[in-house]
Motif scaffolding. Structure first.
Motif, PDB file in Angstrom:
ATOM      1  N   SER A 348       0.813  -1.214   0.000  1.00 26.53           N
ATOM      2  CA  SER A 348       0.000   0.000   0.000  1.00 26.53           C
ATOM      3  C   SER A 348       0.844   1.261   0.000  1.00 26.53           C
ATOM      4  CB  SER A 348      -0.927   0.010   1.222  1.00 26.53           C
ATOM      5  OG  SER A 348      -0.156  -0.021   2.423  1.00 26.53           O
ATOM      6  N   LYS A 349       2.093   1.137   0.430  1.00 21.34           N
ATOM      7  CA  LYS A 349       2.977   2.299   0.472  1.00 21.34           C
ATOM      8  C   LYS A 349       3.483   2.609  -0.926  1.00 21.34           C
ATOM      9  CE  LYS A 349       3.452   3.555   4.841  1.00 21.34           C
ATOM     10  NZ  LYS A 349       3.287   4.929   5.290  1.00 21.34           N
ATOM     11  N   LYS A 350       3.356   3.835  -1.354  1.00 21.82           N
ATOM     12  CA  LYS A 350       3.889   4.222  -2.644  1.00 21.82           C
ATOM     13  C   LYS A 350       5.327   4.714  -2.471  1.00 21.82           C
ATOM     14  CE  LYS A 350       2.165   8.967  -2.511  1.00 21.82           C
ATOM     15  NZ  LYS A 350       1.348   9.975  -3.231  1.00 21.82           N
ATOM     16  N   MET A 351       6.024   4.791  -3.582  1.00 22.72           N
ATOM     17  CA  MET A 351       7.418   5.195  -3.540  1.00 22.72           C
ATOM     18  C   MET A 351       7.526   6.622  -3.018  1.00 22.72           C
ATOM     19  SD  MET A 351      10.314   3.739  -4.168  1.00 22.72           S
ATOM     20  CE  MET A 351       9.842   2.447  -5.285  1.00 22.72           C
ATOM     21  N   PRO A 352       8.323   6.853  -1.977  1.00 24.22           N
ATOM     22  CA  PRO A 352       8.380   8.190  -1.373  1.00 24.22           C
ATOM     23  C   PRO A 352       9.169   9.156  -2.237  1.00 24.22           C
ATOM     24  CG  PRO A 352       9.997   6.774  -0.352  1.00 24.22           C
ATOM     25  CD  PRO A 352       9.236   5.910  -1.323  1.00 24.22           C
ATOM     26  N   VAL A 353       8.901  10.430  -2.026  1.00 25.08           N
ATOM     27  CA  VAL A 353       9.678  11.486  -2.656  1.00 25.08           C
ATOM     28  C   VAL A 353      10.665  12.007  -1.626  1.00 25.08           C
ATOM     29  CG1 VAL A 353       9.600  13.719  -3.793  1.00 25.08           C
ATOM     30  CG2 VAL A 353       7.756  12.070  -4.167  1.00 25.08           C
ATOM     31  N   ILE A 354      11.926  11.676  -1.813  1.00 20.17           N
ATOM     32  CA  ILE A 354      12.960  12.056  -0.856  1.00 20.17           C
ATOM     33  C   ILE A 354      13.543  13.399  -1.259  1.00 20.17           C
ATOM     34  CG2 ILE A 354      15.218  11.428   0.060  1.00 20.17           C
ATOM     35  CD1 ILE A 354      14.466   8.552  -0.182  1.00 20.17           C
ATOM     36  N   THR A 385      25.547   3.862  12.314  1.00 16.87           N
ATOM     37  CA  THR A 385      24.110   3.932  12.121  1.00 16.87           C
ATOM     38  C   THR A 385      23.495   2.559  12.223  1.00 16.87           C
ATOM     39  OG1 THR A 385      24.436   3.756   9.757  1.00 16.87           O
ATOM     40  CG2 THR A 385      24.319   5.971  10.667  1.00 16.87           C
ATOM     41  N   ASP A 386      22.189   2.538  12.332  1.00 14.43           N
ATOM     42  CA  ASP A 386      21.483   1.272  12.415  1.00 14.43           C
ATOM     43  C   ASP A 386      21.527   0.550  11.097  1.00 14.43           C
ATOM     44  OD1 ASP A 386      18.986   2.911  14.447  1.00 14.43           O
ATOM     45  OD2 ASP A 386      20.898   1.944  15.020  1.00 14.43           O
ATOM     46  N   SER A 387      21.177  -0.749  11.132  1.00 12.17           N
ATOM     47  CA  SER A 387      21.189  -1.557   9.921  1.00 12.17           C
ATOM     48  C   SER A 387      20.186  -1.034   8.908  1.00 12.17           C
ATOM     49  CB  SER A 387      20.888  -3.017  10.263  1.00 12.17           C
ATOM     50  OG  SER A 387      19.613  -3.111  10.899  1.00 12.17           O
ATOM     51  N   LYS A 388      19.101  -0.451   9.361  1.00 14.05           N
ATOM     52  CA  LYS A 388      18.102   0.122   8.472  1.00 14.05           C
ATOM     53  C   LYS A 388      18.062   1.631   8.689  1.00 14.05           C
ATOM     54  CE  LYS A 388      13.279  -0.148   7.032  1.00 14.05           C
ATOM     55  NZ  LYS A 388      11.962  -0.789   7.251  1.00 14.05           N
ATOM     56  N   PRO A 389      18.471   2.417   7.685  1.00 16.76           N
ATOM     57  CA  PRO A 389      18.480   3.880   7.869  1.00 16.76           C
ATOM     58  C   PRO A 389      17.080   4.417   8.082  1.00 16.76           C
ATOM     59  CG  PRO A 389      19.806   3.210   5.981  1.00 16.76           C
ATOM     60  CD  PRO A 389      19.047   2.002   6.413  1.00 16.76           C
ATOM     61  N   SER A 390      17.036   5.594   8.692  1.00 11.35           N
ATOM     62  CA  SER A 390      15.744   6.196   9.021  1.00 11.35           C
ATOM     63  C   SER A 390      15.017   6.714   7.784  1.00 11.35           C
ATOM     64  CB  SER A 390      15.959   7.351  10.010  1.00 11.35           C
ATOM     65  OG  SER A 390      16.834   8.320   9.448  1.00 11.35           O
ATOM     66  N   TRP A 391      15.739   6.994   6.701  1.00 11.33           N
ATOM     67  CA  TRP A 391      15.088   7.555   5.529  1.00 11.33           C
ATOM     68  C   TRP A 391      14.393   6.496   4.677  1.00 11.33           C
ATOM     69  CZ3 TRP A 391      17.481   5.101   1.573  1.00 11.33           C
ATOM     70  CH2 TRP A 391      18.820   4.724   1.734  1.00 11.33           C
ATOM     71  N   LEU A 473      24.063   1.805  -0.162  1.00 12.89           N
ATOM     72  CA  LEU A 473      23.025   2.580   0.525  1.00 12.89           C
ATOM     73  C   LEU A 473      22.892   3.975  -0.079  1.00 12.89           C
ATOM     74  CD1 LEU A 473      23.526   1.597   4.281  1.00 12.89           C
ATOM     75  CD2 LEU A 473      21.530   1.127   2.845  1.00 12.89           C
ATOM     76  N   ARG A 474      24.003   4.610  -0.401  1.00 16.33           N
ATOM     77  CA  ARG A 474      23.931   5.919  -1.042  1.00 16.33           C
ATOM     78  C   ARG A 474      23.296   5.807  -2.423  1.00 16.33           C
ATOM     79  NH1 ARG A 474      29.052   6.217   1.047  1.00 16.33           N
ATOM     80  NH2 ARG A 474      29.969   5.906  -1.020  1.00 16.33           N
ATOM     81  N   LYS A 475      23.618   4.754  -3.127  1.00 10.84           N
ATOM     82  CA  LYS A 475      22.996   4.553  -4.442  1.00 10.84           C
ATOM     83  C   LYS A 475      21.496   4.300  -4.297  1.00 10.84           C
ATOM     84  CE  LYS A 475      27.033   2.783  -6.963  1.00 10.84           C
ATOM     85  NZ  LYS A 475      26.973   3.757  -8.079  1.00 10.84           N
ATOM     86  N   LEU A 476      21.113   3.583  -3.259  1.00 10.28           N
ATOM     87  CA  LEU A 476      19.685   3.320  -3.044  1.00 10.28           C
ATOM     88  C   LEU A 476      18.952   4.629  -2.742  1.00 10.28           C
ATOM     89  CD1 LEU A 476      17.273   1.429  -2.672  1.00 10.28           C
ATOM     90  CD2 LEU A 476      18.003   1.086  -0.289  1.00 10.28           C
ATOM     91  N   TYR A 479      18.569   6.469  -5.863  1.00  9.72           N
ATOM     92  CA  TYR A 479      17.568   5.795  -6.717  1.00  9.72           C
ATOM     93  C   TYR A 479      16.150   6.123  -6.253  1.00  9.72           C
ATOM     94  CZ  TYR A 479      14.541   1.992  -8.272  1.00  9.72           C
ATOM     95  OH  TYR A 479      13.493   1.265  -8.778  1.00  9.72           O
ATOM     96  N   LEU A 480      15.907   6.122  -4.949  1.00 11.38           N
ATOM     97  CA  LEU A 480      14.573   6.445  -4.442  1.00 11.38           C
ATOM     98  C   LEU A 480      14.203   7.888  -4.760  1.00 11.38           C
ATOM     99  CD1 LEU A 480      14.635   4.654  -0.960  1.00 11.38           C
ATOM    100  CD2 LEU A 480      13.501   3.904  -3.054  1.00 11.38           C
ATOM    101  N   TRP A 481      15.174   8.797  -4.691  1.00  5.96           N
ATOM    102  CA  TRP A 481      14.889  10.178  -5.071  1.00  5.96           C
ATOM    103  C   TRP A 481      14.477  10.267  -6.532  1.00  5.96           C
ATOM    104  CZ3 TRP A 481      17.277  13.289  -8.698  1.00  5.96           C
ATOM    105  CH2 TRP A 481      16.917  14.640  -8.673  1.00  5.96           C
ATOM    106  N   TRP A 482      15.247   9.611  -7.406  1.00  3.95           N
ATOM    107  CA  TRP A 482      14.926   9.620  -8.845  1.00  3.95           C
ATOM    108  C   TRP A 482      13.570   8.978  -9.101  1.00  3.95           C
ATOM    109  CZ3 TRP A 482      14.908   4.955 -11.842  1.00  3.95           C
ATOM    110  CH2 TRP A 482      14.637   5.150 -13.202  1.00  3.95           C
TER     111      TRP A 482
END
Length: 985
Positions: A348-354, A385-391, A473-476, A479-482
């Motif tokens: 249900s979650k759509k791709m976020p705009v970062i 940082t944690d294994s899963k970033p907050s963003w 992680l930086r590439k991810l 990618y999410l921003w794009w």
């Protein structure tokens, strides 16, 4: 200096004789440039004129450097290019030595006798595999042999695969270059095999298995290629498509072979077949990208393919989609590619705009987009940082699968460092050894950049398979921003400026700086500037993790060192106080007192010297990793200069393996260890083995053809002084025949030497005279002028209006103007192919629906090529149109047109139209002519008559009405005289 091996000396002994002309076919990687430069050194003398033909600018530069290394420096290799004037070329030719010249310039100079052809000692022709009857090199050899029977011609090639297509390809090359001897040296030649296998390098073969998702994608792509090939064969049963198989599809030349088979019927095949041909190239690239791109980049490329397959460039729905994308195998490709990047649990979650400009945590993603490698402090921050970033959005679990070779490469570097430490402890310095530089070779510059980034940011303490986690992680995040921006654009919101509908610019934003990120970058720069104002700049800092150089990427392996922040702050304060004390002197322009005030800086201290060396000094070889892409024979010099002890072949390459063999045999005292990495049971391994088989089969065919080849006898061309019986005119004495000692000649415009027609005209016993023509391209007789147009040139000439002007000039100055429309030999002789060509500036006519959104009547369609030709013939009835199926047919047509006709005069052809051309000019009377053209009654047709009757404009003004009418006629003269004396039009 490159050392000659025994088989090099054997080859040179066989081909160095200036009395013979030879063709050398050598396997790639065995030192062809080394042999060529040695021959040049042997021939180098002011008394010899040696021409190097068909060399690229990169090869000219590399050969010039190699000649300088081996001692040919005065003057060495001189290059003749387009910027060299005719007089300078003549002086250069007469000085002798070794000269590299382009084929087009050499042909013109030989035809105009600017080069003393009889004084040429010999020619060295590169890339002999490209020689056909249509190329300029064959033309050059024919011109050379007409006036020089003693000079030698030596041709070289290391591409045997290109000499196996057609009927007797080796015989055709030797015939065109007029050669008698051919020397074939494959890798399995007895002398080469004995020489290279005597001293072998320490080779470690590493076969890396693909991950499960990569293996699934690989098998699915192969299945799609098989399906596409089967469909292509089924749709074209009349063609010979036996070579269409997956093994041949691994190579880039496969697309050329497929298109060559279909070119003759390309206008008849349907859009489905054309789509299948394009899909084969796409699938071949997918196989390569799977093994070289990171998971996110590969997934992004697949998404752009899907968008391009469903949407046209204008935004409509694409009608002819790729069939392979509708198969089950394609579904496996897309799902597995996404599974390598991330998994989504909450659909249900759509791709976020970062928003990459709101928080400090986003700087790393922006640095990734800019191509900046993270520093050591950032790496330490990412570890904390944690294994899963907050963003990361809820429901998205990052997988970020790494390429298996990355972990293997890190283990190789660790092993090499351990070997360096062990050898240093032994302290064996009795004989010179190779350097501890680690050389990593890859297939392309893109792969080198990715490896540089990985090695500069990898976490050495992480588990295997997670060492590239910070980079991924930086590439991810990028990618999410794009992805979010692309989603916003699809929904109608404002996305990045300048991006295409299929998202290609967004993809470029991830892996390069584009205009679409200008706002984010501006805000980032403003934030950094504000931060810089709040603190003083300090000297030093963490050393750069990576650098670059012209021949590759250099990665430093800095030793960890704790920084003394207090000492750096004190140093910064001292600098600030010093410049404050000198403020008045700076404003008044007085010289600074640096002797007393700079005493606080202890430049002689060991601490400052050590700090400078750590940050700006030269890196020792054991701390240097050189990442470089495979090249040509330049790699031989790289090996000789760096002398690396450890060579990592990140991807297999047959040519470079042989270069290492030659390097090791030439330096038997140097220790060399080679790590040969390959993905097992993959297209990479299959392509490597298939390339070896292809080269071996090619050499076997050439050896077999040489054994059964007949010697080609070259006939001497007819002397130009032989009398020719010609019918002068059928109206004189009932068709009286006379002896004509003038040679049959054709005047050709300089720009036409880009085409193959002048060479064929010369081969048909016509004398080709180059000239700078204002009107027409070919002058066959004093009355016949020909304007030659290829199909693409014809379309562009119609769109620009240039053809109308050319036909107008020909009609004005020649009795029989001719428009020649020439097709390519291997293409269809039909105008239906125009629809498949790119639009050469073709104007687009948007419909009313596209501009306003409201459907209306059918829009105006642009005129077709046939209708434009009809309009041209109606405008210029005198222009004759000749349709030619190939340059060979054009040569026969020209000979038929010249039959029973006088020969053209080159001096007259050059002057025709020159006075009417504003670019050519009319000497000192150009300004006066422009004034005359503005006077009523004086037109372009009679302006020359007026200029021949009067000396200047003042004399025209002093003439009476009768005298002006005597020159221009009654009406025109009255209009001219009235305008001059009364000012009335």
């Amino acid at each position: 200096m490159s050392t000659l091996l025994p088989f090099h000396k054997t080859i040179i002994e066989k081909i160095h004789d200036p009395a013979t002309s030879d063709l050398l076919i050598l396997a790639r990687g065995l030192g062809l440039r080394r042999i060529l430069c040695t021959l040049m050194k042997i021939y180098d003398s002011p008394q010899n004129l040696i021409l190097l033909v068909n060399a690229t600018p990169e090869e000219e530069s590399a050969i010039g450097e190699e000649l300088g290394i081996i001692g040919c420096r005065k003057p060495g290799l001189r290059v003749v290019g387009y910027e060299t004037g005719s007089k300078d070329r003549c002086n250069l030719y007469r000085q002798g030595g070794i000269i590299s010249v382009t084929s087009r310039i050499l042909v013109v100079d030989m035809l105009q006798s600017d080069i003393p052809t009889e004084l040429i000692t010999g020619m060295l022709i590169l890339h002999a595999e490209k020689v056909t009857a249509l190329v300029l090199e064959a033309f050059i050899v024919r011109l050379f042999r007409e006036k020089n029977k003693k000079g030698f011609v030596k041709a070289f090639t290391d591409q045997p695969e290109h000499i196996t297509s057609g009927l007797s390809p080796l015989k055709n090359i030797m015939k065109e270059l007029q050669l008698r001897n051919v020397h074939i040296y494959p890798r399995f030649h007895e002398k080469i095999k004995t020489c290279l296998e005597r001293r072998r390098a320490d080779v470690v073969e590493l076969s890396q298995n693909l991950t499960e998702p990569m293996a699934d994608i690989h098998h699915a792509i192969i299945q799609c290629m098989n399906t596409t090939l089967s469909e292509l064969k089924r749709s074209n049963t009349t063609l010979d498509l036996d070579d269409f198989n997956v093994e041949n599809a691994y190579f880039r030349s496969f697309e050329i072979i497929v298109r060559r088979q279909l070119d003759s019927v390309w206008h008849k095949v349907g859009p489905k077949t054309k789509q299948l041909v394009n899909d084969l190239g796409t699938l071949r690239r997918l196989l390569y990208y799977l093994l070289t791109y990171d998971a996110l980049q590969f997934h992004s490329y697949l998404e752009t393919l899907i968008a391009a397959n469903t949407t046209t460039a204008s935004g409509g729905v694409k009608q002819h989609q790729s069939p392979w994308m509708l198969t089950d195998a394609a579904n496996i490709i897309f799902q597995s590619a996404q599974r390598r990047c991330y998994t989504i649990t909450a659909t249900s979650k759509k791709m976020p705009v970062i928003d990459l400009t709101e928080d400090d945590d986003a700087w790393a993603a922006l640095d990734e987009i800019e191509g900046i490698v993270a520093s050591a402090s950032n790496k330490g921050k990412e570890k904390q940082t944690d294994s899963k970033p907050s963003w990361l959005p809820d429901g998205l679990e990052p997988v970020l699968e790494e390429l298996p070779k990355w972990n293997l490469l890190s283990e190789i570097l660790l092993e090499a460092e351990g070997e360096m430490i062990r050898q240093d402890s032994l302290k064996k310095t009795a004989q010179p050894s190779s350097s501890n530089t680690i050389l990593v070779m890859a297939s392309s510059t893109r792969v080198c950049i990715l490896l540089t980034e990985f090695l500069g940011t990898m976490d050495q303490d992480a588990q295997p398979g997670s060492k590239a986690r910070p980079m991924m992680l930086r590439k991810l995040r990028a990618y999410l921003w794009w992805k979010g921006k692309m989603t916003e654009k699809k929904q109608g919101t404002n996305g990045p400026s300048g991006s295409n509908r299929n998202g290609n610019d967004g993809l470029n934003d991830i892996y390069g700086t584009q205009d679409g990120m200008s706002e984010a970058l501006k805000k980032k720069d403003k934030e950094k500037a504000q931060r810089a104002q709040n603190r003083r700049r300090v000297r030093g800092g963490a050393p750069a993790a990576s650098g670059s150089r012209d021949d590759g990427n250099v990665i430093a392996k800095p030793e960890p060192k704790e920084m003394d922040l207090a000492a750096l702050q004190n140093e910064a304060d001292a600098f600030a106080q010093f410049w404050e004390s000198q403020g008045e002197a700076i404003l008044s322009g007085q010289p600074l007192n640096l002797v007393d005030d700079i005493a606080f800086l202890d430049f002689g201290s060991d601490a400052l010297e050590s700090d400078f060396d750590n940050n700006y000094g030269l890196l020792p070889s054991e701390q240097t990793v050189l990442v470089r892409a495979y090249s040509d024979d330049t790699d031989d010099r790289i090996l000789m200069e760096f002398k690396p002890k450890f060579i990592v072949m990140f991807e297999p390459d047959m040519d470079f393996v042989r270069r290492i063999e030659v390097y090791k045999s030439a330096n038997p005292g140097l220790a060399v260890r080679v790590y040969h990495m390959v993905y097992g049971n993959s297209c990479e391994e299959h392509k490597y083995l298939a390339g070896i088989r292809r080269e071996k089969d090619s050499f076997q065919r050439l050896i077999k053809e040489r054994g059964s080849m007949l010697i080609t006898l070259v006939e001497d061309r007819r002397e130009n002084t032989d009398p020719i019986i010609k019918t002068i005119s059928s109206r004189l004495a009932g068709g009286r025949r006379e002896l004509n000692k003038e040679p049959s000649r054709v005047i050709v415009d300089m720009r036409e030497f880009r085409s193959t027609l002048p060479s064929l005209l010369h081969a048909s016993n016509l004398l080709v005279i180059p000239a700078t023509l204002t009107v027409g391209d070919y002058i066959l007789t004093p009355d016949i002028c020909v304007e030659r147009k290829s199909l693409s040139d014809l379309i562009s000439s119609f769109n620009s209006g240039r053809l109308y002007t050319q036909c107008e000039m020909m009609t004005q100055h020649y009795k029989y103007p001719v428009l020649l429309i020439e097709f390519e030999e291997d293409k269809a002789f039909s105008l239906d192919t125009v629809g498949e060509m790119k639009t050469y500036g073709k104007p687009k006519y948007p419909t009313k629906k596209q501009t306003t959104g409201v459907p209306d009547k059918p829009s105006y369609t642009p005129p077709t090529l046939q209708s434009k030709i009809v309009l041209l013939t109606l405008s210029f009835p005198k222009v004759r149109i000749i349709w030619s199926s190939s340059p060979y047919a054009t040569s026969e047509i020209f000979n038929d047109l010249k039959m029973n006709s006088p020969e053209p005069d080159a001096s007259k052809a050059i002057t025709v139209g020159a006075d009417d051309d504003p670019n050519v000019g009319a000497g000192v009377n150009t300004a006066a002519e422009e004034v005359l053209r503005c006077i009523p009654g004086i037109t372009a047709k009679n302006v020359k008559i007026v200029m021949s009757k009067i000396k200047n404009i003042q004399e025209l003004c002093n003439l009476s009405l009768a005298e002006v009418q005597r020159i221009l006629g009654t009406d025109a003269g009255k209009a001219c005289w009235t305008f001059i004396h009364k000012g009335d039009r």
